[in-house]
Design a protein around this motif. Structure first.
Motif, short mmCIF file in Angstrom:
data_model
loop_
_atom_site.label_atom_id
_atom_site.label_comp_id
_atom_site.label_asym_id
_atom_site.label_seq_id
_atom_site.Cartn_x
_atom_site.Cartn_y
_atom_site.Cartn_z
N SER A 1 -15.03 0.27 -17.97
CA SER A 1 -14.49 -1.06 -17.53
C SER A 1 -14.58 -1.83 -18.63
CB SER A 1 -15.30 -1.40 -16.31
OG SER A 1 -16.64 -1.60 -16.45
N ASN A 2 -15.78 -1.88 -19.68
CA ASN A 2 -15.98 -2.87 -20.64
C ASN A 2 -15.28 -2.50 -21.88
OD1 ASN A 2 -17.88 -4.49 -19.00
ND2 ASN A 2 -19.28 -2.65 -19.29
N GLN A 3 -14.15 -1.71 -21.82
CA GLN A 3 -13.22 -1.58 -22.91
C GLN A 3 -12.05 -2.68 -22.97
OE1 GLN A 3 -12.46 1.36 -25.46
NE2 GLN A 3 -11.73 -0.74 -26.03
N ILE A 4 -12.03 -3.54 -23.99
CA ILE A 4 -11.16 -4.57 -24.05
C ILE A 4 -10.11 -4.22 -25.18
CG2 ILE A 4 -12.56 -6.38 -22.99
CD1 ILE A 4 -12.92 -7.47 -25.78
N TYR A 5 -9.19 -4.78 -25.37
CA TYR A 5 -7.99 -4.58 -26.36
C TYR A 5 -7.71 -5.83 -27.20
CZ TYR A 5 -7.92 0.15 -24.94
OH TYR A 5 -8.09 1.49 -24.19
N VAL A 6 -7.66 -5.93 -28.36
CA VAL A 6 -7.14 -7.19 -28.89
C VAL A 6 -6.32 -6.58 -30.01
CG1 VAL A 6 -9.27 -8.67 -28.56
CG2 VAL A 6 -9.21 -7.17 -30.52
N SER A 7 -5.50 -7.64 -30.74
CA SER A 7 -4.79 -7.23 -32.01
C SER A 7 -5.85 -6.90 -33.16
CB SER A 7 -3.90 -8.30 -32.41
OG SER A 7 -4.47 -9.34 -32.74
N ALA A 8 -5.09 -6.36 -34.20
CA ALA A 8 -6.06 -6.24 -35.34
C ALA A 8 -6.62 -7.48 -36.14
CB ALA A 8 -5.18 -5.41 -36.36
N ASP A 9 -5.88 -8.50 -35.79
CA ASP A 9 -6.27 -9.79 -36.53
C ASP A 9 -7.30 -10.12 -35.49
OD1 ASP A 9 -4.25 -9.43 -38.16
OD2 ASP A 9 -2.80 -11.05 -37.55
N GLY A 10 -7.24 -9.98 -34.06
CA GLY A 10 -8.17 -10.49 -33.18
C GLY A 10 -9.41 -9.75 -33.35
N GLN B 1 -21.43 -4.36 -14.97
CA GLN B 1 -22.64 -3.12 -14.90
C GLN B 1 -22.44 -2.85 -13.30
OE1 GLN B 1 -26.08 -5.14 -16.23
NE2 GLN B 1 -25.78 -4.09 -18.12
N PRO B 2 -22.05 -1.79 -12.98
CA PRO B 2 -21.81 -1.07 -11.56
C PRO B 2 -23.18 -0.92 -11.08
CG PRO B 2 -21.09 0.45 -13.17
CD PRO B 2 -21.11 -0.87 -14.05
N VAL B 3 -24.20 -0.38 -12.10
CA VAL B 3 -25.50 -0.01 -11.70
C VAL B 3 -26.56 -0.87 -12.68
CG1 VAL B 3 -27.50 1.75 -11.69
CG2 VAL B 3 -24.68 2.36 -11.43
N PRO B 4 -27.19 -1.76 -11.89
CA PRO B 4 -28.17 -2.59 -12.74
C PRO B 4 -29.14 -1.68 -13.54
CG PRO B 4 -28.02 -3.01 -10.41
CD PRO B 4 -27.44 -1.76 -10.52
N PRO C 1 -19.74 4.76 -13.48
CA PRO C 1 -20.77 5.77 -13.59
C PRO C 1 -21.95 5.65 -12.25
CG PRO C 1 -21.18 4.21 -15.30
CD PRO C 1 -19.71 3.88 -14.59
N ARG C 2 -22.40 6.79 -11.99
CA ARG C 2 -23.29 6.66 -10.73
C ARG C 2 -24.70 5.98 -11.15
NH1 ARG C 2 -21.84 11.52 -6.71
NH2 ARG C 2 -19.47 10.79 -6.67
N THR C 3 -25.06 6.48 -12.41
CA THR C 3 -26.38 5.89 -13.05
C THR C 3 -25.98 4.91 -13.91
OG1 THR C 3 -26.30 7.85 -14.74
CG2 THR C 3 -27.41 8.22 -12.55
N TYR C 4 -27.17 4.16 -14.62
CA TYR C 4 -27.14 3.34 -15.55
C TYR C 4 -26.80 3.74 -16.80
CZ TYR C 4 -28.27 -0.48 -18.77
OH TYR C 4 -28.21 -1.26 -19.98
N VAL C 5 -25.56 3.28 -17.50
CA VAL C 5 -25.22 3.63 -18.73
C VAL C 5 -25.39 2.22 -19.59
CG1 VAL C 5 -24.23 5.70 -18.43
CG2 VAL C 5 -22.80 3.39 -18.39
N SER C 6 -25.29 2.06 -20.67
CA SER C 6 -24.99 1.01 -21.63
C SER C 6 -23.74 0.50 -21.49
CB SER C 6 -25.01 1.37 -23.09
OG SER C 6 -24.89 0.33 -24.07
N GLY D 1 -37.26 -4.13 -17.22
CA GLY D 1 -37.66 -4.05 -18.48
C GLY D 1 -36.61 -3.61 -19.72
N GLN D 2 -35.44 -3.36 -19.20
CA GLN D 2 -34.57 -2.90 -20.14
C GLN D 2 -34.00 -4.18 -20.91
OE1 GLN D 2 -32.95 0.25 -20.54
NE2 GLN D 2 -31.79 -0.62 -22.24
N SER D 3 -33.61 -4.05 -22.08
CA SER D 3 -33.13 -4.87 -23.06
C SER D 3 -31.80 -5.14 -22.89
CB SER D 3 -33.63 -4.72 -24.48
OG SER D 3 -33.16 -5.68 -25.32
N ASP D 4 -31.14 -6.27 -22.99
CA ASP D 4 -29.66 -6.48 -22.97
C ASP D 4 -29.13 -6.89 -24.24
OD1 ASP D 4 -31.08 -8.87 -23.53
OD2 ASP D 4 -29.82 -10.23 -21.84
N GLU D 5 -29.69 -6.22 -25.35
CA GLU D 5 -29.41 -6.53 -26.58
C GLU D 5 -28.10 -5.91 -26.97
OE1 GLU D 5 -32.41 -5.53 -29.38
OE2 GLU D 5 -33.71 -7.53 -28.95
N LEU D 6 -27.90 -4.61 -26.20
CA LEU D 6 -26.70 -3.84 -26.52
C LEU D 6 -25.74 -4.13 -25.53
CD1 LEU D 6 -28.46 -0.65 -27.38
CD2 LEU D 6 -27.63 -2.42 -29.06
#
Length: 480
Positions: free
Chosen positions: A239-248, A126-129, A228-233, A133-138
């Motif tokens: 940076s939060n894109q990860i790659y796995v195999s189809a089985d993963g 998270q480059p921008v906090p 991003p310079r502003t907060y986004v989900s 009160g923002q929920s971390d559910e997402l």
């Protein structure tokens, strides 16, 4: 006197008319031969483009056909709620791998979209906090299950590249994961480290629960997109894109990977030839994939982009050939008819001396044919250079128009998105063919020769039919 000798003396004694006929035929043959050359060059370029690009066929679930077949979640299976998609909505990875081995497939990839929850060991970047009160559910990682990481869009277009370790390949195990450099630095991870991610499991009542699932960091990649310079989900941050195999990805859904492998949401197949789609459908059915539930739709945008301008240039050249041939025939017929009218007395004398009418018509054919042969030779000598200049000029205009049209187009969706997921087009951008190579061959000379002589024969026979109806007395006594 022999009709060929008479034809020769006629052409030799009237050089002005001979030069006029040769010049007219030269213009006609040059334009016709240029059209043939441009059309042949466009056909060769289309064949080369077809073999180098092919077409991309996409296979994914047709929701309507799936429900019409009486499938879908009825609330009886694990993780299924009434009215939800069943476990068989996704394609088996092993079946898709069989289809990837089809002889008409030049390359293939498949995807399985999913998410992975962070753990105490691997946190999202998270480059921008978040605001107070923002929920971390997402707060999830966006996890894409792929067959070959090199075929993923960001890696194809150069936005992402590996910096350490290895990417996902068809031979990767189900516990391999590739993470972005910023996530690796924030969590002090490197290739070879064992990590745990939270799989998201949907209960029959619709609630979500998590389960820690073990992975090994296969490699670390770098995405060139800045933070991003502003907060986004977190899921929207590159940076939060990860790659796995189809089985993963199947494991991150909380589902077991059986002997038939994991599940695939959609698959893309690059065909060796855009016309091989029917063969691919037959191979899909033979592999065990129902073509009604998992239809194949072709996105041949790359091929059309490549050959569109040169194809329109070839169409224009073909139209020019027809127009020139028709107009040339009409003009020559009028000229020859006028010439025959001037030579009525000559024809009347020859007929009165016993000359046969077909031989009289043959003399005119020999005269016009000789002019056509000379013109064809001159046209063959210079048409290649003329066709190259004309073709380059026409093609540059079509390419410029195509680029302007492409710039005005907004990114669209694929031809068919029956799942309602808004799947965006994921094809590599290509530039249209902007050069045409003119090659003069024996076949082209033969084609223009046949066309030129055909025009000569038609333009002579049509007005010359009147000669066969004449009598010597009518010609010599009635004048014009």
């Amino acid at each position: 006197m022999n009709l060929f000798k008479r034809a020769w003396w006629r052409l030799w004694c009237h050089p002005g008319k001979t030069v006029m006929l040769v010049g007219l035929f030269f213009v006609i043959c040059t334009l016709v031969l240029s059209g043939f050359l441009i059309r042949s060059a466009a056909a060769r370029a289309s064949v080369d483009a077809k073999s180098s690009v092919g077409a991309v066929a996409t296979m994914q679930l047709d929701l309507n056909a799936y429900l019409a077949a009486g499938k879908g979640g009825k609330g009886g299976g694990p993780g299924e709620a009434a009215g939800q998609l069943g476990a068989d909505a996704d394609m088996r990875r092993v079946l898709v791998d069989k289809l990837c081995g089809s002889p008409v497939v030049a390359g293939c990839n498949y995807t399985k979209d999913g998410v992975a929850g962070p753990t105490d060991q691997v946190k999202v970047h998270q480059p921008v906090p978040p605001p107070p009160g923002q929920s971390d559910e997402l707060d999830f990682f966006k996890a894409d299950g792929v067959r070959d990481l090199r075929a993923a869009k960001d890696f194809r277009n150069g936005d992402s590249k590996m910096v350490s370790g290895s990417g996902i390949t068809p031979d990767s195990r189900s516990d391999m994961v590739v993470i972005e450099e910023r996530v690796a630095k924030a969590n002090r991870l490197k290739a070879g480290d064992r990590v745990q991610l939270n799989a998201n499991i949907q209960k029959p009542d619709g609630r979500l629960t998590t389960r820690k699932t073990g992975f090994v960091v296969a490699g670390v990649y770098r995405n060139s997109t800045a933070d991003p310079r502003t907060y986004v989900s977190p899921m929207q941050a590159p940076s939060n894109q990860i790659y796995v195999s189809a089985d993963g990805a199947t494991r991150l859904d909380g589902r077991k990977v059986g002997a038939d492998g994991g599940y695939v949401r959609s698959a893309t197949f690059t065909l060796r030839d855009p016309g091989d789609l029917d063969r691919l459908r037959d191979d899909a059915e033979a592999a065990g994939l129902d073509p009604k539930i998992y239809p194949l739709s072709v996105n041949d945008k790359q091929y059309k982009t490549l050959v569109g301008p040169i194809g329109r240039t070839a169409d224009f050249a073909s139209l020019t050939v027809w127009l020139v041939a028709v107009a040339g025939t009409v003009i020559l017929a009028l000229i020859i008819a006028s010439n025959l009218r001037e030579r009525r007395k000559e024809m009347g004398i020859l007929l009165s001396l016993g000359e046969k009418k077909p031989k009289l018509l043959g003399q005119h054919l020999a005269e016009v044919g000789a002019c056509a042969v000379l013109a064809i030779g001159f046209a063959a000598a210079g048409s290649q250079f003329i066709a190259q200049g004309v073709g380059d000029r026409l093609l540059s205009g079509e390419v410029s128009s195509a680029r302007n049209s492409a710039a005005d187009e907004a990114p669209g969706q694929l031809l068919t998105d029956t799942t309602g997921g808004g799947l965006k087009e994921d094809t590599e951008k290509v530039e249209p063919i902007d050069a045409i190579e003119i090659e003069l061959g024996a076949g082209d000379i033969g084609a223009v020769g046949a066309t030129g002589l055909g025009i000569a024969a038609l333009a002579t026979i049509v007005p010359g039919i009147r000669v066969l109806r004449l009598h010597p007395r009518d010609i010599l006594t009635k004048g014009d």
